[in-house]
Design a protein around this motif. Structure first.
Motif, PDB file in Angstrom:
ATOM      1  N   GLU A  90       0.891  -1.160   0.000  1.00 36.88           N
ATOM      2  CA  GLU A  90       0.000   0.000   0.000  1.00 36.88           C
ATOM      3  C   GLU A  90       0.930   1.210   0.000  1.00 36.88           C
ATOM      4  O   GLU A  90       1.807   1.327   0.864  1.00 36.88           O
ATOM      5  CB  GLU A  90      -0.887  -0.005   1.247  1.00 36.88           C
ATOM      6  CG  GLU A  90      -1.729  -1.255   1.318  1.00 36.88           C
ATOM      7  CD  GLU A  90      -3.043  -1.069   2.055  1.00 36.88           C
ATOM      8  OE1 GLU A  90      -3.160  -0.145   2.869  1.00 36.88           O
ATOM      9  OE2 GLU A  90      -3.959  -1.880   1.796  1.00 36.88           O
ATOM     10  N   ALA A  98      -2.000  13.598   9.344  1.00 35.08           N
ATOM     11  CA  ALA A  98      -3.314  13.136   9.818  1.00 35.08           C
ATOM     12  C   ALA A  98      -3.205  11.636  10.056  1.00 35.08           C
ATOM     13  O   ALA A  98      -2.254  10.998   9.581  1.00 35.08           O
ATOM     14  CB  ALA A  98      -4.416  13.417   8.795  1.00 35.08           C
ATOM     15  N   GLY A  99      -4.155  11.093  10.774  1.00 34.80           N
ATOM     16  CA  GLY A  99      -4.239   9.641  10.935  1.00 34.80           C
ATOM     17  C   GLY A  99      -3.011   9.047  11.585  1.00 34.80           C
ATOM     18  O   GLY A  99      -2.502   9.561  12.596  1.00 34.80           O
ATOM     19  N   SER A 100      -2.501   7.969  10.979  1.00 36.03           N
ATOM     20  CA  SER A 100      -1.475   7.180  11.666  1.00 36.03           C
ATOM     21  C   SER A 100      -0.166   7.939  11.853  1.00 36.03           C
ATOM     22  O   SER A 100       0.525   7.733  12.847  1.00 36.03           O
ATOM     23  CB  SER A 100      -1.247   5.851  10.957  1.00 36.03           C
ATOM     24  OG  SER A 100      -0.621   6.055   9.720  1.00 36.03           O
ATOM     25  N   PHE A 176      -3.428   9.986   0.696  1.00 39.95           N
ATOM     26  CA  PHE A 176      -4.184   8.959  -0.022  1.00 39.95           C
ATOM     27  C   PHE A 176      -3.334   7.714  -0.185  1.00 39.95           C
ATOM     28  O   PHE A 176      -2.116   7.746  -0.022  1.00 39.95           O
ATOM     29  CB  PHE A 176      -4.683   9.448  -1.392  1.00 39.95           C
ATOM     30  CG  PHE A 176      -3.592   9.892  -2.327  1.00 39.95           C
ATOM     31  CD1 PHE A 176      -3.061  11.162  -2.244  1.00 39.95           C
ATOM     32  CD2 PHE A 176      -3.089   9.024  -3.303  1.00 39.95           C
ATOM     33  CE1 PHE A 176      -2.047  11.582  -3.107  1.00 39.95           C
ATOM     34  CE2 PHE A 176      -2.075   9.427  -4.163  1.00 39.95           C
ATOM     35  CZ  PHE A 176      -1.560  10.713  -4.059  1.00 39.95           C
ATOM     36  N   LYS A 177      -4.024   6.633  -0.525  1.00 39.78           N
ATOM     37  CA  LYS A 177      -3.360   5.325  -0.685  1.00 39.78           C
ATOM     38  C   LYS A 177      -3.492   4.835  -2.122  1.00 39.78           C
ATOM     39  O   LYS A 177      -4.567   4.964  -2.730  1.00 39.78           O
ATOM     40  CB  LYS A 177      -4.048   4.340   0.272  1.00 39.78           C
ATOM     41  CG  LYS A 177      -3.392   3.000   0.387  1.00 39.78           C
ATOM     42  CD  LYS A 177      -4.026   1.884  -0.374  1.00 39.78           C
ATOM     43  CE  LYS A 177      -5.471   1.630  -0.127  1.00 39.78           C
ATOM     44  NZ  LYS A 177      -5.972   0.432  -0.829  1.00 39.78           N
ATOM     45  N   ASP A 200     -12.755   6.474  -0.043  1.00 39.78           N
ATOM     46  CA  ASP A 200     -12.397   5.377   0.871  1.00 39.78           C
ATOM     47  C   ASP A 200     -10.910   5.411   1.221  1.00 39.78           C
ATOM     48  O   ASP A 200     -10.528   5.023   2.321  1.00 39.78           O
ATOM     49  CB  ASP A 200     -12.676   4.010   0.208  1.00 39.78           C
ATOM     50  CG  ASP A 200     -14.058   3.474   0.546  1.00 39.78           C
ATOM     51  OD1 ASP A 200     -14.868   4.217   1.120  1.00 39.78           O
ATOM     52  OD2 ASP A 200     -14.311   2.297   0.215  1.00 39.78           O
ATOM     53  N   GLY A 201     -10.090   5.809   0.265  1.00 40.12           N
ATOM     54  CA  GLY A 201      -8.639   5.716   0.462  1.00 40.12           C
ATOM     55  C   GLY A 201      -7.940   7.054   0.364  1.00 40.12           C
ATOM     56  O   GLY A 201      -6.740   7.111   0.067  1.00 40.12           O
ATOM     57  N   CYS A 202      -8.693   8.137   0.574  1.00 35.77           N
ATOM     58  CA  CYS A 202      -8.097   9.486   0.545  1.00 35.77           C
ATOM     59  C   CYS A 202      -8.588  10.233   1.777  1.00 35.77           C
ATOM     60  O   CYS A 202      -9.684   9.965   2.261  1.00 35.77           O
ATOM     61  CB  CYS A 202      -8.595  10.302  -0.653  1.00 35.77           C
ATOM     62  SG  CYS A 202      -8.261   9.623  -2.269  1.00 35.77           S
ATOM     63  N   ARG A 203      -7.812  11.207   2.234  1.00 31.74           N
ATOM     64  CA  ARG A 203      -8.370  12.177   3.186  1.00 31.74           C
ATOM     65  C   ARG A 203      -8.592  13.476   2.436  1.00 31.74           C
ATOM     66  O   ARG A 203      -7.661  14.015   1.826  1.00 31.74           O
ATOM     67  CB  ARG A 203      -7.438  12.396   4.387  1.00 31.74           C
ATOM     68  CG  ARG A 203      -7.472  11.256   5.368  1.00 31.74           C
ATOM     69  CD  ARG A 203      -6.927  11.622   6.760  1.00 31.74           C
ATOM     70  NE  ARG A 203      -7.140  10.501   7.671  1.00 31.74           N
ATOM     71  CZ  ARG A 203      -6.252   9.518   7.854  1.00 31.74           C
ATOM     72  NH1 ARG A 203      -5.100   9.548   7.234  1.00 31.74           N
ATOM     73  NH2 ARG A 203      -6.526   8.528   8.679  1.00 31.74           N
ATOM     74  N   ARG A 219     -14.854   6.094  10.044  1.00 35.03           N
ATOM     75  CA  ARG A 219     -13.882   5.597  11.027  1.00 35.03           C
ATOM     76  C   ARG A 219     -14.094   6.232  12.388  1.00 35.03           C
ATOM     77  O   ARG A 219     -13.966   5.596  13.426  1.00 35.03           O
ATOM     78  CB  ARG A 219     -12.447   5.930  10.575  1.00 35.03           C
ATOM     79  CG  ARG A 219     -11.971   5.193   9.345  1.00 35.03           C
ATOM     80  CD  ARG A 219     -10.463   5.406   9.120  1.00 35.03           C
ATOM     81  NE  ARG A 219     -10.039   4.926   7.819  1.00 35.03           N
ATOM     82  CZ  ARG A 219      -9.899   5.712   6.743  1.00 35.03           C
ATOM     83  NH1 ARG A 219     -10.112   7.011   6.814  1.00 35.03           N
ATOM     84  NH2 ARG A 219      -9.518   5.183   5.592  1.00 35.03           N
TER      85      ARG A 219
HETATM   86  P1  TMP Z   1      -3.388   6.238   7.781  1.00 37.01           P
HETATM   87  O1  TMP Z   1      -3.194   7.642   8.273  1.00 37.01           O
HETATM   88  O2  TMP Z   1      -4.401   5.473   8.571  1.00 37.01           O
HETATM   89  O3  TMP Z   1      -2.084   5.513   7.661  1.00 37.01           O
HETATM   90  O4  TMP Z   1      -3.992   6.350   6.316  1.00 37.01           O
HETATM   91  C1  TMP Z   1      -3.354   7.083   5.311  1.00 37.01           C
HETATM   92  C2  TMP Z   1      -4.227   7.117   4.068  1.00 37.01           C
HETATM   93  O5  TMP Z   1      -4.341   5.838   3.496  1.00 37.01           O
HETATM   94  C3  TMP Z   1      -5.645   7.581   4.322  1.00 37.01           C
HETATM   95  O6  TMP Z   1      -6.041   8.439   3.271  1.00 37.01           O
HETATM   96  C4  TMP Z   1      -6.478   6.335   4.288  1.00 37.01           C
HETATM   97  C5  TMP Z   1      -5.696   5.412   3.417  1.00 37.01           C
HETATM   98  N1  TMP Z   1      -5.769   4.027   3.869  1.00 37.01           N
HETATM   99  C6  TMP Z   1      -6.402   3.085   3.086  1.00 37.01           C
HETATM  100  O7  TMP Z   1      -6.907   3.406   2.002  1.00 37.01           O
HETATM  101  N2  TMP Z   1      -6.442   1.793   3.509  1.00 37.01           N
HETATM  102  C7  TMP Z   1      -5.897   1.411   4.680  1.00 37.01           C
HETATM  103  O8  TMP Z   1      -5.955   0.230   5.017  1.00 37.01           O
HETATM  104  C8  TMP Z   1      -5.257   2.399   5.500  1.00 37.01           C
HETATM  105  C9  TMP Z   1      -4.642   2.017   6.822  1.00 37.01           C
HETATM  106  C10 TMP Z   1      -5.216   3.685   5.052  1.00 37.01           C
END
Ligand code: TMP
Ligand code: ASP
Length: 266
Positions: A90, A98-100, A176-177, A200-203, A219
């Motif tokens: 990923e 943000a996030g993790s 984003f991912k 789903d995979g972007c902020r 979330r």
């Molecule tokens: P994170 O801050 O949780 O690491 O996420 C970083 C970005 O990646 C966020 O935009 C959400 C995306 N993401 C996914 O699409 N799938 C995942 O399993 C995770 C953990 C994050």
């Protein structure tokens, strides 16, 4: 719908065998998960919207020369894509903390990063997708050095493009991912962009209010996830204001039909 062979069911999508060898059908579900599927729910209409947003983004990325798996959208919830061998990474691109990363490094959410960061996570649910270094990727052979060159340069180009695309509609792209795959041509392979790009995979934060327009609403139990996804699609010009995407689909089918019709000059 005819009987099709299901290849794989993921958290948000189902993959079916495509109509021709080397093709796959991606079906977008309304299911939403978070924290490695510890939290489960549904976001009504998410599949339809993500299918449409991802089509739009992948089509525009192809226009700037990013090779992608996308072939065409088939209907409200399905798209035809090229089959590829998914690289088990990923790829997360971050512009703003943000996030993790905020949790891991104690950086306040919303703080602009000194420069764009690319992070890699090993795709393995049983291990909870651990973050890995390029050293691990090379050591375990998940991708070659040449492939990593392609992946990182594409990730930067995609980020530049998406930042512009979203800022034009007053959305700040936080992170984003991405996922990539390889396609083989004899002994040679090349890397293409795969999976999807959607809320789903972007902020995605509204530039003025800071309102979250992405899966963080689910979330973090903020509510209003359907409206947020619709708002992104609406601003991209993919929905009618009433939130009914039906007309858009009918029109595009109509346009394809019209294309071959000679137009008489006035
Ligand atoms: P994170 O801050 O949780 O690491 O996420 C970083 C970005 O990646 C966020 O935009 C959400 C995306 N993401 C996914 O699409 N799938 C995942 O399993 C995770 C953990 C994050
Ligand atoms: N989709 C991921 C999961 O459920 C995580 C996330 O997007 O937060 O594991």
């Amino acid at each position: 719908m005819s009987r099709r062979r299901q290849i794989y069911e993921g958290k948000a999508k189902i993959l079916y065998e495509g109509p021709e060898p080397g093709t796959i059908i991606q079906y977008f579900k309304d299911d939403a998960t978070a924290f490695n599927a510890q939290k489960k729910g549904t976001i009504n209409g998410k599949g339809v919207i993500n299918n449409r947003i991802s089509e739009h983004v992948f089509t525009r990325l192809a226009h700037i020369g990013i090779p992608t798996h996308f072939i065409r959208r088939l209907n409200m919830r399905e798209q035809l894509v090229r089959q590829c061998e998914i690289i088990p990474l990923e790829v997360v691109v971050r512009n703003v903390a943000a996030g993790s990363i905020s949790q891991r490094l104690g950086i306040e959410e919303g703080e602009q990063l000194p420069h764009t960061l690319i992070e890699y996570y090993f795709k393995d649910d049983a291990l909870n997708d651990p973050m890995v270094a390029e050293e691990h990727i090379a050591c375990f052979g998940w991708a070659s050095n040449e492939e990593m060159q392609d992946i990182s340069s594409m990730a930067i180009r995609i980020n530049d493009f998406l930042c512009g695309m979203f800022s034009a509609i007053n959305i700040r792209l936080i992170d984003f991912k991405l996922e990539f795959g390889r396609i083989w041509d004899g002994d040679y392979s090349r890397v293409i962009l795969a999976d999807e790009i959607s809320p789903d995979g972007c902020r995605l934060w509204d530039m003025v209010s800071g309102e979250k327009l992405d899966k963080d609403r689910f979330r973090r139990d903020l509510g209003g996830e359907e409206e947020a996804y619709q708002e992104v699609a609406r601003r991209l010009g993919l929905l009618q204001d009433d939130g009914n995407p039906g007309e858009v689909f009918d029109l595009s089918a109509h346009r394809t039909k019209l294309r071959g019709t000679p137009v008489k000059k006035k």
